[in-house]
Design a protein around this motif. Structure first.
Motif, PDB file in Angstrom:
ATOM      1  N   VAL A   1     -36.240 -21.849  10.358  1.00 52.37           N
ATOM      2  CA  VAL A   1     -37.438 -21.054  10.652  1.00 52.37           C
ATOM      3  C   VAL A   1     -37.089 -19.882  11.567  1.00 52.37           C
ATOM      4  O   VAL A   1     -37.508 -18.738  11.330  1.00 52.37           O
ATOM      5  CB  VAL A   1     -38.537 -21.933  11.280  1.00 52.37           C
ATOM      6  CG1 VAL A   1     -39.691 -21.082  11.780  1.00 52.37           C
ATOM      7  CG2 VAL A   1     -39.046 -22.962  10.267  1.00 52.37           C
ATOM      8  N   LEU A   2     -36.344 -20.157  12.623  1.00 54.49           N
ATOM      9  CA  LEU A   2     -35.953 -19.090  13.550  1.00 54.49           C
ATOM     10  C   LEU A   2     -35.202 -17.984  12.819  1.00 54.49           C
ATOM     11  O   LEU A   2     -35.481 -16.785  13.002  1.00 54.49           O
ATOM     12  CB  LEU A   2     -35.086 -19.662  14.668  1.00 54.49           C
ATOM     13  CG  LEU A   2     -35.780 -20.579  15.673  1.00 54.49           C
ATOM     14  CD1 LEU A   2     -34.746 -21.359  16.471  1.00 54.49           C
ATOM     15  CD2 LEU A   2     -36.671 -19.770  16.608  1.00 54.49           C
ATOM     16  N   THR A   3     -34.248 -18.373  11.991  1.00 52.11           N
ATOM     17  CA  THR A   3     -33.446 -17.396  11.260  1.00 52.11           C
ATOM     18  C   THR A   3     -34.299 -16.589  10.292  1.00 52.11           C
ATOM     19  O   THR A   3     -34.178 -15.357  10.209  1.00 52.11           O
ATOM     20  CB  THR A   3     -32.314 -18.110  10.499  1.00 52.11           C
ATOM     21  OG1 THR A   3     -31.518 -18.849  11.436  1.00 52.11           O
ATOM     22  CG2 THR A   3     -31.417 -17.110   9.784  1.00 52.11           C
ATOM     23  N   GLU A   4     -35.178 -17.271   9.556  1.00 52.75           N
ATOM     24  CA  GLU A   4     -36.059 -16.589   8.602  1.00 52.75           C
ATOM     25  C   GLU A   4     -36.992 -15.617   9.312  1.00 52.75           C
ATOM     26  O   GLU A   4     -37.397 -14.605   8.725  1.00 52.75           O
ATOM     27  CB  GLU A   4     -36.871 -17.617   7.826  1.00 52.75           C
ATOM     28  CG  GLU A   4     -36.066 -18.415   6.813  1.00 52.75           C
ATOM     29  CD  GLU A   4     -35.603 -17.573   5.649  1.00 52.75           C
ATOM     30  OE1 GLU A   4     -36.465 -17.071   4.900  1.00 52.75           O
ATOM     31  OE2 GLU A   4     -34.373 -17.390   5.495  1.00 52.75           O
ATOM     32  N   CYS A   5     -37.342 -15.933  10.548  1.00 51.90           N
ATOM     33  CA  CYS A   5     -38.251 -15.071  11.316  1.00 51.90           C
ATOM     34  C   CYS A   5     -37.519 -13.977  12.092  1.00 51.90           C
ATOM     35  O   CYS A   5     -38.131 -13.250  12.888  1.00 51.90           O
ATOM     36  CB  CYS A   5     -39.092 -15.910  12.267  1.00 51.90           C
ATOM     37  SG  CYS A   5     -40.245 -17.028  11.420  1.00 51.90           S
ATOM     38  N   GLY A   6     -36.215 -13.877  11.906  1.00 50.85           N
ATOM     39  CA  GLY A   6     -35.455 -12.803  12.518  1.00 50.85           C
ATOM     40  C   GLY A   6     -34.999 -13.048  13.938  1.00 50.85           C
ATOM     41  O   GLY A   6     -34.491 -12.125  14.591  1.00 50.85           O
ATOM     42  N   ARG A   7     -35.131 -14.286  14.437  1.00 44.91           N
ATOM     43  CA  ARG A   7     -34.635 -14.590  15.780  1.00 44.91           C
ATOM     44  C   ARG A   7     -33.165 -14.980  15.691  1.00 44.91           C
ATOM     45  O   ARG A   7     -32.795 -15.814  14.856  1.00 44.91           O
ATOM     46  CB  ARG A   7     -35.427 -15.761  16.394  1.00 44.91           C
ATOM     47  CG  ARG A   7     -36.852 -15.454  16.758  1.00 44.91           C
ATOM     48  CD  ARG A   7     -36.983 -14.599  18.007  1.00 44.91           C
ATOM     49  NE  ARG A   7     -36.586 -15.286  19.218  1.00 44.91           N
ATOM     50  CZ  ARG A   7     -37.409 -16.018  19.964  1.00 44.91           C
ATOM     51  NH1 ARG A   7     -38.672 -16.193  19.604  1.00 44.91           N
ATOM     52  NH2 ARG A   7     -36.980 -16.571  21.084  1.00 44.91           N
TER      53      ARG A   7
END
Length: 467
Positions: free
Chosen positions: A141-147
């Motif tokens: 989720v973090l990666t998909e959200c650009g974090r």
């Protein structure tokens, strides 16, 4: 690599030279320590020595001259059923014993952080079942959200092999009871407790010691936010201990079945829908039923835990929901391997205990169940309430006949090997059935680990596709 802080010019001993042990040697050396190391396996010692590791026999008293700390790998017993002789020697000499997790938490932050716009955060996940899926889902989720994000610990990269932090990064760690029990520093920003069921009891002196090892993640460092599964008494107790009253939103309670609308902050799943409540009002909802990477109530609990952790670091509900849909799941954890002639083949080799197998059995219907292996204390009698979905069991491994005695009226065959079980289940299966590997047992009678067991199942299913 994360160089270890505060060890310059000290003599540090490392016990165990597997993946985490070798990474620990490298990180200590990078921090300026004089490292000596030992492993009980001769081949492992020789391989490490060939890489330049200084091997010293820590079973000998004269080896401890000037040693200021012992760093032990997590698989080595430090208390129950009895301490490893090298660890017992350290205790007797008053030499502090730690592990790579403790070194990571004391070394991750550095002076570069003063130049960051947003300080890095650490999310640490523990519990009996669902840790890996929850950890991987948070990272996804973090990666998909650009974090910017990294994942490590008991899954993926060893903690000291992670890269130094960048601005705004989130590190997501899966931590086992072996890791939390010994670490001298545990200071996550967000700590997650998924659930608790009996496991590793010999290593912790019983269920109380096992829970105490998990509890240390919350008690030692005082996370800013705690995400707590409250479907068992231990989770309810832990949430009560950490919270200061009904209005304290530092504790986010999660459930895979209960409606939690009285706490200051809660996330729960019922009938396939995830709901977030804040101060008695619904704040968001997600339909989990169509998310293929998260089948079954146990994965809905994982989704609640991951959702809560991501909300705790500032992500919006719709961002999280969109990322859920692209999550493919993890190998060996309710993994859909294939669908052949209307029959689904699901690999849940990670279901190494009764509680995990029960969750898998509840996630599917018309099951051709492949179970067995090296059974654990207590047998599988607690699976009785969940056998209604099982059309037939195909039992393998050391405990196959013991398991058969506890199946009641459920039809079964003693298959002995994975190959026989897959072949028999495939021959019997009808369209709409699910052939489910959920062993409820360890793998060590026939396989070196649960991954190899799951890979064998997958190989055999792929061969069915090709035939």
């Amino acid at each position: 690599m994360i160089p270890v802080e505060g060890v310059e010019n000290q003599t540090i001993a490392v016990l165990g030279l597997g993946r985490s042990g070798r990474a620990t040697v490298a990180a200590l050396t990078a921090g300026g320590a004089n490292v000596i190391a030992w492993d009980d396996g001769n081949d492992t010692r020789e391989a490490a020595a060939a890489e330049g590791v200084r091997i010293v026999d820590l079973t000998r008293a004269e080896s401890w001259h000037e040693v200021t700390a012992l760093i032990a790998s997590p698989g080595i017993a430090h208390l129950y059923p009895k301490p490893h002789p090298v660890i017992a020697q350290a205790y007797a000499l008053g030499v502090p014993v730690d592990n790579d997790i403790g070194l990571f938490f004391r070394s991750y932050a550095n002076e570069d952080w003063s130049y960051f716009d947003r300080a890095p955060r650490i999310i640490a996940v523990t519990g009996s079942n669902g840790k890996s899926t929850t950890t991987a889902l948070i990272h996804h989720v973090l990666t998909e959200c650009g974090r910017p994000a990294q994942m490590g610990g008991n899954i993926g990269t060893g903690v000291l092999s992670l890269e130094p932090a960048v601005d705004g990064e989130v590190v997501v760690l899966e931590l086992s009871s072996y890791q939390t029990d010994l670490a001298r520093a545990l200071t996550p920003d967000v700590a997650v407790f998924t659930n608790l069921s009996p496991d590793h009891l010999d290593r912790h002196g019983g269920p109380g010691g096992y829970f105490a090892a998990k509890r240390r993640l919350f008690a030692e460092g005082g996370p800013d936010r705690a995400v707590i599964g409250v479907d068992e008494d231990q989770g309810l107790y832990l949430a009560n201990q950490l919270g200061m009253g009904p209005s304290d939103d530092r504790v986010i309670r999660i459930s895979a079945g209960q409606k939690l609308d009285r706490a200051a902050w809660s996330v729960f799943a019922r009938k396939g829908f995830l709901s977030e409540y804040r101060k008695g009002r619904q704040a968001a909802s997600i339909d989990l039923r169509q998310i293929s990477g998260l089948p079954g109530a146990h994965n809905h609990q994982n989704a609640c835990a991951a959702y809560a952790a991501c909300r705790a670091v500032g992500l919006a509900p719709r961002q999280i929901e969109a990322a859920f849909h692209s999550f493919a799941g993890l190998p060996h954890r309710s993994q859909l391997v294939a669908e052949i002639g209307g029959v689904k083949y699901v690999n849940d080799s990670k279901a190494t205990n009764v509680d995990a197998a029960a969750k898998a059995l509840q996630a599917f219907s018309h099951i051709r169940w492949i179970g067995g292996g090296l059974g654990k204390e207590g047998g599988i009698s607690d699976l009785q309430p969940y056998l209604g979905n099982v059309t037939k069991a195909y039992l393998i491994g050391h405990s196959a006949r013991d398991f058969a005695l506890e199946l009641g009226q459920t039809p079964y065959e003693i298959s002995d090997t994975m190959e026989q079980a897959v072949r028999q289940a495939a021959a019997d299966a009808e369209p709409g059935d699910t052939v489910l590997l959920a062993p409820a047992a360890a793998s060590f009678d026939q396989y070196p680990n649960f991954e190899k067991r799951g890979e064998d199942f997958t190989r055999l299913v792929r061969a069915l596709q090709d035939s």
